[in-house]
Each structure stands twice: as structure tokens, then as C-alpha cells.
Design a protein around this motif. Structure first.
Motif, PDB file in Angstrom:
ATOM      1  N   ARG A  14       0.908  -1.146   0.000  1.00  0.00           N
ATOM      2  CA  ARG A  14       0.000   0.000   0.000  1.00  0.00           C
ATOM      3  C   ARG A  14       0.953   1.204   0.000  1.00  0.00           C
ATOM      4  O   ARG A  14       1.381   1.686   1.041  1.00  0.00           O
ATOM      5  CB  ARG A  14      -0.877  -0.046   1.257  1.00  0.00           C
ATOM      6  CG  ARG A  14      -2.030   0.969   1.343  1.00  0.00           C
ATOM      7  CD  ARG A  14      -1.643   2.320   1.900  1.00  0.00           C
ATOM      8  NE  ARG A  14      -0.620   2.287   2.903  1.00  0.00           N
ATOM      9  CZ  ARG A  14      -0.810   2.402   4.221  1.00  0.00           C
ATOM     10  NH1 ARG A  14      -1.993   2.575   4.703  1.00  0.00           N
ATOM     11  NH2 ARG A  14       0.213   2.354   5.056  1.00  0.00           N
ATOM     12  N   GLU A  37      -5.535   3.560  -1.646  1.00  0.00           N
ATOM     13  CA  GLU A  37      -6.252   4.035  -0.459  1.00  0.00           C
ATOM     14  C   GLU A  37      -6.665   5.497  -0.614  1.00  0.00           C
ATOM     15  O   GLU A  37      -6.000   6.269  -1.314  1.00  0.00           O
ATOM     16  CB  GLU A  37      -5.323   3.877   0.753  1.00  0.00           C
ATOM     17  CG  GLU A  37      -5.906   4.217   2.111  1.00  0.00           C
ATOM     18  CD  GLU A  37      -4.921   3.865   3.212  1.00  0.00           C
ATOM     19  OE1 GLU A  37      -4.950   2.712   3.684  1.00  0.00           O
ATOM     20  OE2 GLU A  37      -4.100   4.725   3.594  1.00  0.00           O
ATOM     21  N   SER A  45      -8.324   0.197  -0.087  1.00  0.00           N
ATOM     22  CA  SER A  45      -8.340   0.450   1.360  1.00  0.00           C
ATOM     23  C   SER A  45      -9.139   1.714   1.636  1.00  0.00           C
ATOM     24  O   SER A  45      -8.993   2.720   0.940  1.00  0.00           O
ATOM     25  CB  SER A  45      -6.922   0.599   1.906  1.00  0.00           C
ATOM     26  OG  SER A  45      -6.941   1.047   3.262  1.00  0.00           O
ATOM     27  N   THR A  49      -9.838  -3.851   2.197  1.00  0.00           N
ATOM     28  CA  THR A  49      -9.123  -3.860   3.465  1.00  0.00           C
ATOM     29  C   THR A  49      -9.227  -2.494   4.125  1.00  0.00           C
ATOM     30  O   THR A  49      -9.742  -1.530   3.542  1.00  0.00           O
ATOM     31  CB  THR A  49      -7.649  -4.265   3.272  1.00  0.00           C
ATOM     32  OG1 THR A  49      -7.051  -4.550   4.542  1.00  0.00           O
ATOM     33  CG2 THR A  49      -6.849  -3.182   2.565  1.00  0.00           C
ATOM     34  N   TYR A  50      -8.755  -2.444   5.354  1.00  0.00           N
ATOM     35  CA  TYR A  50      -8.637  -1.218   6.136  1.00  0.00           C
ATOM     36  C   TYR A  50      -7.384  -1.391   6.984  1.00  0.00           C
ATOM     37  O   TYR A  50      -7.110  -2.477   7.493  1.00  0.00           O
ATOM     38  CB  TYR A  50      -9.871  -1.020   7.032  1.00  0.00           C
ATOM     39  CG  TYR A  50      -9.587  -0.159   8.233  1.00  0.00           C
ATOM     40  CD1 TYR A  50      -9.447   1.216   8.091  1.00  0.00           C
ATOM     41  CD2 TYR A  50      -9.396  -0.724   9.491  1.00  0.00           C
ATOM     42  CE1 TYR A  50      -9.127   2.005   9.188  1.00  0.00           C
ATOM     43  CE2 TYR A  50      -9.080   0.052  10.584  1.00  0.00           C
ATOM     44  CZ  TYR A  50      -8.947   1.422  10.432  1.00  0.00           C
ATOM     45  OH  TYR A  50      -8.615   2.199  11.500  1.00  0.00           O
TER      46      TYR A  50
END
Length: 577
Positions: A339, A363, A402, A444-445
Motif C-alpha cells: 500500500r 487508499e 483500502s 481492506t482497512y
């Protein structure tokens, strides 16, 4: 070849050619004109809009676009509103066309005027936006475009570089245009087929209903049958095409073999082409099985480093030579997955990742214990996510989305950190929203509360496909705690560090951190690690050295290597043994 066609909206069936007889044919005019280059510039938080419209722009300073004003010494600490102005002419053969002005990114809040008329506003510093100027633009004389950029809004520890940071362009289209083609190509390793699904967004700006034909072609692979799409006057339609091909006819995209294919589509009315679009695609399947990542039916573990979009000379503009240099360097370190940054990445960087086989989690910038955007069903963060996904849908390098990073309750006691009710609801609702935009990629996070006070019910565990966990402590212990509380899913250490590494050339990883990085290899549910960070970066966040650059990088802000660079290369080599 099997084919099914779905129409999301239903409109009346009426064939009509929207071509103006006096307008240039589609193939006879330039479709895009760059407005990059020298713009007039004024930094002011006091000037009135009325005065700006009538200003003597030749008396202003000048800046280059794309660019950031804070790379210039005189504006290096300036925060607030910056105004950009330039003139342009429209080609004569654009008469009768739909004309738009497009900004690939302006940080962070922006307003745009054309010939004194406000076109609109945009909030968000990393995604593109455009305005239809057909009814406002002067076709026979100069046009003046004025842009307000405001960099007051800031998230995270990175520098809030101000200005028009990406390309600006004029675009000409026929009345009917192909806005995007979103292409999904999914290998099935049981049937040995590839399922292709294409969503075409088609826009009709004419005053008549039309029928257009869509013809697509994957160079050297397939040419599916033409489809017809009916669109009402002033309407927009999503048309869906599905078809299959033999798996043996294609070469899959992989971090070791990033094979790409050219996907071309044309729109035509009555046999005349009115729009074209080309995208490069990679055919691959990235998924989670149990506690592992699988790429093309093979279990993979991948490491990386986070890279901050920052350079003393270039700000966050991401010129191609810098992107190429940095990403090839990451690959040489043994990095294949990260990321990379807490915000949407530049389009040229993503295309380069496609070409070299670097997998990315992308993200939006929602971060920390005080982010005002962290509340459920937030229309602004939904717009950021939609703009990012619509722009980047076809990049095979992107394997997950994200929704935010390190949200937590306020306070100094780090052992007591958990998500607030609003933060949890934000993550929960955003994960649902992402699924409506793209159900083909993982979600995702990025958490730092999973190993603290986070529990099932207060941590977004059920809806994420894998756990992204940041660690600035004893990472193996923290990974164990996370896995014990939230079993059955892969854990990716999306950030790892202990403290700032120090300046080049002698900055190095601590023995403690080296041990953590090696030990994590022994945890089968840890799919990889990503060091924070590749490069030092400008910041005014607490704890930043007097140099003004945070020294977390294995290279400094100008890419001079530290001792940590060689250390990390050896660690990632160990992971591959």
C-alpha cells in the motif's frame, strides 16, 4: 465464444445520427490539447473574487503546471489559496463538438472559472475532475481560465503540497462519447477459461435518442461480437458485455511476468466511428484462500516498502523519470507488493506498476484520531473512492482497495486505542460502498487497534478480505495478538518500523527491527511486510528533524542511499530463500 448482453437502464429505441453536417469528421481533428506549461500565479488569502476576474494577470508571478508552489523558495511555507490563470484558443474544427476542460488533480479544494463564469468546485487533491464548457467557451477569440487551489486541508504526516499537481487538458468529443470501459478478466483454473466482463459507460449529449454500436477487440486474443446500445436524449447508459476465451490463448499477468494486452473499443453510428478508447489490461486472479494470498492459483508471500509522493524539487507531481527510478529500485530490493501511499496514486505510477509487475493496495486519505471525514455514509469519501476506482479500474497492478489508515480514539494512552463508534461505522459503510463499485478486488482497512482494544464487533474484521496491520513496536507479538483475536484471514504488515532511521548515508535499521522483520517470516499467516518508508519526506508533523524531512526512509529525500537500504535488501532476500 459465448456472449450475453445486459442493459442496466432501459431507454426507447430510436436510431439517429447526431453528427452535425458542418462539423469536422471524427478522424479529422485533434482530440486532446494540453494546457500544461507556464501559468500566471498569485498567492493570496485576501483577494476578492471580483478583483481576480478583472485582474491584470501579466503582473502576477509565473509557475509551471503541473507543479507545486511550495517547491519555490518564496512560497515554501505558504498555506492557503493560490490562483492560476492562463489563456487558450480553441481550434476552428472543434465547432460543433462537446468541449471539456479536465484537471487530473488539484490540491486540495479548487474552483474553476472560464471567462469570468464559475464552472464549479472540487474537493479532493488526488483525483480527476472535468467541466463541460461547450456553451461557455469562445470559439473565435481567446479564453481565460482561472483556478483557485487551496491547500489548507491536511491529513497525515506528509506535506500538503499545494497547486495544480497533475495535467490539465482540453478535450473534444462528439455528442456521444465512451466515458469509460471497465474490463474484468478472470481466469478459471478448473474450466481453463477466461471470463471477460466489460462495462461501457456511454453518454449522449445530443437532443435526440440514438443507437450506437460498440465493437471491442483484444489484440491477438479476441474480437467479441458487436453490440447495440440505445440511449435517450441527454441520457447515460451502462452496457455490459460478457464473453469467454480459452485460458491457453493468453499469458497471465504476474509480478515475475507482467503480460499486458491492448483492449480497444469503438463507438459508431450508422457505420461512422464517433469515439474510441484503448486500455492496457492484465489477465490475473488475486484472491484469498484461508490465511494466504493466491496469485493465479499459486500461494504467494510478498514484501514491499511504502513510498511517499514527495521530492524537494518535484513536490508530489510525480514526473515519469522519478516514478520509473523509484519503482525499479523497489523491484531490485525484492519488493512486489505494498500500500504505497495514504492517497490515490498518480496514473503514470500505476501504469508503470502494471508494466513491471508491482501489486498495489490503493487508499483514500482518511487517517488518524481526529479525521473529520470518519463518519458513516460520508458523501465526500464516497466520491473520493468512486473517482479513484472509476479512474483506476483497469490497472492490473491494483489488487485491493483500502478505506483508511490508523483511525483511533483520541488520547495519549496508546494501550487504550480502539475505533470510536463513528470510525467503526465509517469503515463498515465504506467497505459496503466499495463492493458496489468493484466486487472483483479485495477490500481492506489499515489498523493499529486490532492488537490493542479492538475486538470483534468494534474492529472491521468480518468485511475485510485481509487484515492490514501497522506496527511500530514488537511486530511479531502484535501480529500474534491480532491473529488470535481475528483468526482465519491473512495479515499483511502494511507498515513496520520502530523509529526514524536517521540521515544518509549512515542511517540504519536497528538490530531489534531487523530481528522482527526476519522473525515474521516464520508466521504462516503473515503474507508479507512493508517497511515505512522508502524515502524521507517533507513534513511539519511533530517529531520531524530540523531539516524539515522525516527520516524514516532507506533513501533520503533526494534518493541517496542509507545503510538501511542494503540491510533491507538482505532481509527480503532471506524471505525468498
Amino acid at each position: 465464444m459465448s456472449k450475453s448482453i445486459l442493459f442496466v437502464f432501459t431507454f426507447s429505441l430510436l436510431m439517429f445520427s447526431c453528427k452535425d453536417n458542418d462539423s469536422a469528421e471524427y478522424g479529422d481533428y485533434k482530440k486532446v490539447i494540453s494546457l500544461n506549461g507556464t501559468w500566471q500565479f498569485l498567492a493570496s488569502n485576501d483577494v476578492q473574487i471580483e478583483d481576480l476576474i478583472e485582474a491584470s494577470y501579466s503582473e502576477w508571478d509565473t509557475l509551471q503546471v503541473p507543479g507545486n508552489w511550495d517547491t519555490r523558495d518564496r512560497y515554501s511555507e505558504y498555506v492557503g489559496k493560490g490562483y492560476y490563470q492562463r489563456e487558450f484558443n480553441v481550434p476552428e474544427n472543434w465547432d460543433g463538438k462537446q468541449i471539456r476542460i479536465k484537471f487530473d488533480a488539484v490540491y486540495e479544494r479548487s474552483k474553476v472559472w472560464l471567462n469570468g463564469t464559475l464552472l464549479g468546485e472540487h474537493v479532493g487533491g488526488y483525483t480527476p475532475f472535468e467541466f463541460n464548457i461547450t456553451d461557455i467557451v469562445n470559439l473565435e477569440e481567446n479564453n481565460s481560465v482561472l483556478v483557485e487551489a487551496d491547500n489548507t486541508y491536511k491529513r497525515g504526516a506528509w506535506w500538503a503540497w499545494g497547486g495544480i499537481s497533475r495535467n490539465v487538458s482540453l478535450e473534444a468529443h462528439e455528442d456521444v462519447r465512451l466515458v469509460y470501459q471497465h474490463i474484468t478478466s478472470t481466469p478459471n483454473f478448473e474450466t481453463n477459461k477466461v471470463q471477460f466482463t466489460v462495462k461501457y459507460k456511454i453518454e449522449n449529449n445530443s437532443n435526440n435518442a440514438i443507437t450506437t454500436q460498440v465493437q471491442s477487440n483484444i489484440v491477438d486474443v479476441a474480437k467479441p461480437e458487436k453490440i447495440s446500445v440505445n440511449i435517450n436524449a441527454g441520457g447515460t447508459k451502462i452496457a455490459v458485455l460478457k464473453f469467454t476465451e480459452e485460458l491457453s490463448k493468453v499469458k497471465l499477468w504476474h509480478f515475475n511476468t507482467p503480460n499486458l494486452y491492448e483492449f480497444n473499443s469503438t463507438l459508431s453510428i450508422n457505420g461512422k466511428v464517433i469515439a474510441e478508447k484503448t486500455d492496457n489490461i492484465g489477465i490475473r486472479k488475486f484472491e484469498v484462500k484461508g490465511e494466504q494470498f493466491y496469485l493465479n492459483n499459486e500461494a504467494v508471500r510478498m514484501n514491499g516498502v511504502n513510498r511517499v509522493h514527495d521530492h524537494p524539487d518535484f513536490g508530489n507531481t510525480e514526473p515519469y523519470h522519478l516514478v520509473k527510478q523509484d519503482m525499479l529500485d523497489l523491484k531490485s530490493l525484492g519488493c512486489n507488493f505494498s500500500r504505497l501511499m495514504h492517497a490515490p496514486l498518480s496514473k503514470n505510477l500505476l501504469k508503470f506498476c502494471d508494466s513491471i509487475g508491482f501489486l498495489v493496495v490503493e487508499e483514500i486519505p482518511v487517517w488518524g484520531d481526529d479525521d473529520e471525514q470518519a463518519f458513516p455514509n460520508n458523501p465526500l469519501t464516497e466520491r473520493w473512492m468512486k473517482e479513484m476506482i472509476e479512474r483506476d479500474f483497469n490497472n492490473p497492478s491494483i489488487v485491493a482497495w483500502s478505506v483508511g489508515n490508523e483511525l483511533r480514539n483520541p488520547g495519549e494512552d496508546w494501550s487504550d486505542k480502539a475505533l470510536t463508534k463513528a470510525q467503526y461505522s465509517y469503515v463498515d459503510s465504506m467497505l459496503d460502498y466499495v463492493a458496489t463499485l468493484d466486487n472483483t478486488r479485495l477490500k481492506t482497512y489499515v489498523t493499529i487497534t486490532s492488537y490493542r482494544k479492538g475486538e470483534i464487533g468494534t474492529e472491521p474484521y468480518e468485511k475485510v478480505d485481509f487484515i492490514s496491520m501497522n506496527s511500530y513496536g514488537n511486530a511479531p507479538v502484535l501480529a500474534e495478538k491480532t491473529h488470535k483475536k481475528f483468526p482465519g484471514k491473512p495479515i499483511f504488515i502494511s507498515e513496520i518500523g520502530i523509529g526514524q532511521i536517521g540521515a544518509a548515508p549512515h542511517g540504519k535499521l536497528s538490530d531489534e527491527l531487523v530481528d522482527y522483520l526476519k522473525k515474521l517470516k516464520t508466521y504462516p499467516y503473515v503474507t508479507g511486510v512493508s517497511l515505512w518508508s522508502y524515502n524521507d519526506y517533507r513534513s511539519n508533523y511533530k517529531g520531524t528533524p530540523l531539516s524539515g524531512f522525516r527520516e524514516w526512509g532507506i533513501v533520503d529525500a533526494r534518493r541517496n542511499k542509507k545503510e538501511a537500504y542494503s540491510q533491507l535488501k538482505e532481509i527480503y532476500k532471506y524471505w525468498q530463500e
